[in-house]
Design a protein around this motif. Structure first.
Motif, short mmCIF file in Angstrom:
data_model
loop_
_atom_site.label_atom_id
_atom_site.label_comp_id
_atom_site.label_asym_id
_atom_site.label_seq_id
_atom_site.Cartn_x
_atom_site.Cartn_y
_atom_site.Cartn_z
N GLY A 6 0.79 -1.23 0.00
CA GLY A 6 0.00 0.00 0.00
C GLY A 6 0.82 1.27 0.00
N GLU A 7 2.10 1.18 0.36
CA GLU A 7 2.94 2.38 0.37
C GLU A 7 3.27 2.83 -1.05
OE1 GLU A 7 5.76 2.93 3.97
OE2 GLU A 7 6.06 0.86 3.30
N ARG A 8 3.42 4.15 -1.21
CA ARG A 8 3.80 4.72 -2.50
C ARG A 8 5.32 4.89 -2.54
NH1 ARG A 8 -1.63 4.96 -1.11
NH2 ARG A 8 -2.89 5.65 -2.88
N ARG A 21 2.63 1.81 -6.34
CA ARG A 21 2.01 1.36 -5.10
C ARG A 21 2.52 -0.06 -4.84
NH1 ARG A 21 -2.54 1.33 -6.96
NH2 ARG A 21 -3.23 -0.42 -7.23
N ILE A 22 3.01 -0.34 -3.66
CA ILE A 22 3.51 -1.68 -3.34
C ILE A 22 2.33 -2.63 -3.21
CG2 ILE A 22 4.74 -3.10 -1.66
CD1 ILE A 22 6.46 -0.73 -0.97
N ALA A 23 2.31 -3.66 -4.06
CA ALA A 23 1.23 -4.65 -4.00
C ALA A 23 1.52 -5.72 -2.97
CB ALA A 23 1.03 -5.28 -5.38
N SER A 24 2.79 -6.15 -2.88
CA SER A 24 3.17 -7.17 -1.91
C SER A 24 4.67 -7.16 -1.73
CB SER A 24 2.70 -8.56 -2.34
OG SER A 24 3.32 -8.93 -3.56
N GLY A 34 1.82 0.33 -10.88
CA GLY A 34 1.82 1.76 -11.15
C GLY A 34 0.61 2.43 -10.51
N GLU A 35 0.83 3.58 -9.92
CA GLU A 35 -0.26 4.30 -9.27
C GLU A 35 -1.24 4.85 -10.30
OE1 GLU A 35 -2.28 6.08 -5.89
OE2 GLU A 35 -0.97 4.37 -6.23
N VAL A 51 7.73 7.75 -0.89
CA VAL A 51 7.30 9.08 -1.31
C VAL A 51 6.56 9.75 -0.15
CG1 VAL A 51 5.91 10.40 -2.93
CG2 VAL A 51 7.13 8.37 -3.72
N GLY A 52 7.03 10.92 0.26
CA GLY A 52 6.40 11.64 1.35
C GLY A 52 5.08 12.25 0.95
#
Length: 289
Positions: A6-8, A21-24, A34-35, A51-52
């Protein structure tokens, strides 16, 4: 550094070119989606940069501006088509009887739940009836038959994530693509039941997909001729153009692509008949008075 789903993030090795976006996460490797682009990739954790919130907000604002620009282009195109239909239906405005329309029904199957939600919102925004279904790309060939039988769509969008990997083969080798094989099989299974390109319109593919195999399988439109990334919303604009073009008119390939964010390098296809049918007179329901 630890990461979680879930993190970007961006990739240092690619000069932070795309937002993912991290899927796993498995061991020292992350699966990335890709977001905003329909790209799937894997990357070592030490290549990732989180990414902040400030940068994320700035990047999302830039993408939103691009999306709104494409939407405005589509609305302009739609208004021109609507004015033309009203003129023709009224025999040059000589008749004032109202007309009605039989809109196309869209089945959109997507390998990404987030993209499916964004696309569904855009379908609703442009006034199209859509049945959106999340299906993992590898399961699409098996699932598509029952979905088509149940929904009976006029347009089918088959998309999700894809990627070309040069270390797995040449661009002409379907085995070098993450999900193109499954997209092509899904199209083939549809065409066994519905072979006519003008009776059932199909868009298939995602980022860097094997365009040629998807067209050969029977897709009207597909990605990606130049093996580039396509935007998550691009398939919606293809479907909308076909849906709002009268069935007596053909949709040229460039006409279908010009309102997308990617254009002809990311998508292509064949001339296709529109699907909108207009009738008259319009008979209002009793509660319309």
């Amino acid at each position: 550094m630890s990461f979680s789903a879930g993190e970007r993030v961006t990739r240092q090795s690619h000069n932070h070119d795309l937002l993912f976006r991290i899927a796993s996460v498995t061991g020292d490797t992350a699966i990335l989606h890709g977001e905003d682009m329909r790209l799937a990739a894997d990357a070592p954790l030490d290549d990732l940069v989180r990414v902040g919130q400030r940068d994320l907000k700035r990047l999302k604002q830039k993408v939103k501006e691009q999306e709104e620009y494409s939407y405005r282009l589509f609305r302009q195109d739609y208004q021109l088509m609507k004015d033309k239909r009203e003129y023709q239906s009224g025999n040059g405005y000589q008749h004032t009887a109202g007309f009605f329309q039989l809109p196309a029904k869209v089945l959109h199957i997507d390998g990404d739940r987030t993209y499916l939600r964004k696309c569904t919102e855009l379908y609703q925004r442009v006034g199209l009836e859509v049945h959106g279904v999340y299906v993992h790309e590898k399961e699409m060939p098996q699932e598509i038959g029952s979905l088509v039988d149940a929904i009976q769509p006029n347009i089918i969008v088959i998309t999700g994530h894809d990627a070309f990997s040069g270390n797995k083969g040449l661009k002409s080798d379907l085995r070098a693509y993450r999900h193109s094989k499954y997209f092509a099989e899904t199209v083939e299974n549809i065409r066994k039941k519905n072979p006519r390109l003008d009776d059932l319109v199909i868009f298939a593919g995602a980022c860097q997909s094997h365009f040629e195999s998807l067209i050969r399988a029977g897709a009207n439109f597909a990605s990606s001729p130049s093996r580039i990334n396509i935007h998550a919303l691009d398939p919606v604009y293809i479907a909308a153009k076909i849906a709002y073009t009268p069935f007596m008119e053909k949709v040229g390939v460039w006409d279908a692509l010009r309102n997308t964010l990617t254009g002809e390098k990311g998508m292509g296809g064949v001339e296709t008949r529109g699907l909108l049918r207009t009738g008259m007179p319009y008979i209002p329901e009793e509660n319309d008075y």
